[in-house]
Design a protein around this motif. Structure first.
Motif, short mmCIF file in Angstrom:
data_model
loop_
_atom_site.label_atom_id
_atom_site.label_comp_id
_atom_site.label_asym_id
_atom_site.label_seq_id
_atom_site.Cartn_x
_atom_site.Cartn_y
_atom_site.Cartn_z
N VAL A 14 -30.14 -32.15 17.30
CA VAL A 14 -30.53 -30.89 17.93
C VAL A 14 -31.81 -30.40 17.27
O VAL A 14 -31.86 -30.21 16.05
CB VAL A 14 -29.41 -29.83 17.78
N ILE A 15 -32.86 -30.24 18.07
CA ILE A 15 -34.12 -29.73 17.53
C ILE A 15 -34.15 -28.22 17.74
O ILE A 15 -34.25 -27.74 18.86
CB ILE A 15 -35.34 -30.39 18.23
N ASN A 73 -42.74 -29.67 10.40
CA ASN A 73 -41.46 -29.23 9.83
C ASN A 73 -40.45 -29.12 10.97
O ASN A 73 -40.67 -28.41 11.95
CB ASN A 73 -41.66 -27.88 9.14
N ILE A 74 -39.33 -29.83 10.84
CA ILE A 74 -38.30 -29.85 11.88
C ILE A 74 -37.04 -29.16 11.34
O ILE A 74 -36.47 -29.62 10.34
CB ILE A 74 -37.95 -31.30 12.30
N ASN A 75 -36.67 -28.08 11.99
CA ASN A 75 -35.42 -27.36 11.68
C ASN A 75 -35.35 -26.89 10.22
O ASN A 75 -34.25 -26.63 9.72
CB ASN A 75 -34.18 -28.27 11.91
N ASP A 76 -36.48 -26.85 9.54
CA ASP A 76 -36.47 -26.59 8.09
C ASP A 76 -35.57 -27.58 7.35
O ASP A 76 -35.00 -27.26 6.30
CB ASP A 76 -36.02 -25.14 7.78
N ALA A 106 -41.64 -36.97 21.48
CA ALA A 106 -40.32 -37.30 22.03
C ALA A 106 -39.22 -36.94 21.02
O ALA A 106 -38.18 -36.40 21.39
CB ALA A 106 -40.25 -38.78 22.38
N LEU A 107 -39.49 -37.21 19.74
CA LEU A 107 -38.49 -36.93 18.71
C LEU A 107 -38.40 -35.44 18.39
O LEU A 107 -37.47 -35.01 17.72
CB LEU A 107 -38.81 -37.72 17.43
N MET A 108 -39.37 -34.67 18.87
CA MET A 108 -39.30 -33.21 18.70
C MET A 108 -38.77 -32.56 19.97
O MET A 108 -38.64 -31.34 20.01
CB MET A 108 -40.69 -32.63 18.39
N ASN A 109 -38.57 -33.39 20.99
CA ASN A 109 -38.17 -32.85 22.29
C ASN A 109 -39.24 -31.94 22.87
O ASN A 109 -38.93 -30.95 23.53
CB ASN A 109 -36.88 -32.05 22.14
N ARG A 110 -40.48 -32.25 22.59
CA ARG A 110 -41.59 -31.45 23.11
C ARG A 110 -42.49 -32.36 23.95
O ARG A 110 -42.60 -33.54 23.67
CB ARG A 110 -42.43 -30.86 21.97
N LYS A 111 -43.15 -31.76 24.93
CA LYS A 111 -44.00 -32.57 25.80
C LYS A 111 -45.31 -32.94 25.11
O LYS A 111 -45.76 -34.07 25.15
CB LYS A 111 -44.31 -31.80 27.09
#
Ligand SMILES: Nc1nc2c(ncn2[C@@H]2O[C@H](COP(=O)(O)OP(=O)(O)OP(=O)(O)O)[C@@H](O)[C@H]2O)c(=O)[nH]1
Ligand SMILES: [Mg+2]
Length: 197
Positions: free
Chosen positions: A2-3, A66-69, A42-47
């Protein structure tokens, strides 16, 4: 995975000091245009949070997302981009080398190879460099959607032979997102096991 949050926290140019981060880092290396930034999106679920381009040489800095801290994706500049001077290429090379050498938080280096092509001399050098710095690269074969299904095994074998590796090779497409779950699972296992320690 879950991002929950995504933040481009640090951008390092040739002369910048690398950040002293506290969270685990996952780096993405590969030749220019192979699809590093597209994979990170793709791994951030962002376009298009990480900048991508049809023109090679888009990412010219080391970018820390930084992902999800919880951890970082580290987008590295591509190598083998013909239209920059030898001097600049050498500086990028040194910058990547310095990062691989210095980072205390780097856990995994993903090396991206275009599934349509046999590994180049630069790819092999990068592979050896990563090994030399003490990491076992995880190979991502990118642009899976660009070849016929019947060609996939043959191309994976060519990559395996070209790099002379027995390690994991994950086929991936930023178009169809095929392979994303596998990469996420892999990352999640590492992040979780660190939390438990
Ligand atoms: N069809 C297809 N195109 C892709 C895929 N991944 C990337 N591309 C395209 O390839 C081009 C380069 O992608 P980037 O993600 O910018 O490549 P990069 O490795 O970050 O390139 P640099 O920043 O120059 O090192 C873009 O036009 C992307 O849309 C894929 O899986 N399938
Ligand atoms: Mg890029």
């Amino acid at each position: 995975m879950v991002i929950k949050s995504v933040n481009l926290e640090t951008v390092c140019g040739i002369t910048s000091t690398l950040p002293k981060t506290e969270l685990p880092e996952f780096a993405f290396a590969g030749k220019s245009n192979v699809g590093k930034s597209s994979l990170i999106n793709a791994l951030m679920n962002r376009k298009s949070y990480a900048r991508t381009s049809a023109q090679p040489g888009k990412t010219q800095t080391i970018n820390f997302y930084n992902i999800n801290d919880e951890f970082y994706y580290v987008d590295l500049p591509g190598y083998g981009y013909a239209r920059v001077s030898e001097e600049i290429k050498a500086k990028w090379g040194k910058m990547i080398e310095r990062y691989l050498h210095q980072s205390k938080q780097l856990r995994v280096v993903f090396l991206l190879i275009d599934i349509r092509h046999d590994p180049s001399a630069n790819d092999k050098q990068m592979y050896d460099w990563i090994i030399h710095q003490g990491f076992e690269p995880v190979i991502i074969a990118t642009k899976l959607d660009k070849i016929k299904r019947s060609q996939v095994q043959k191309q994976l074998k060519a990559i395996r032979t070209g790099l002379n590796t027995k390690g994991t090779i994950i086929p991936f497409s930023a178009e169809t997102k095929q392979g994303r779950e596998e990469i996420w699972d892999f990352l999640e296992n590492i992040v979780q096991s660190e939390k438990n320690n």
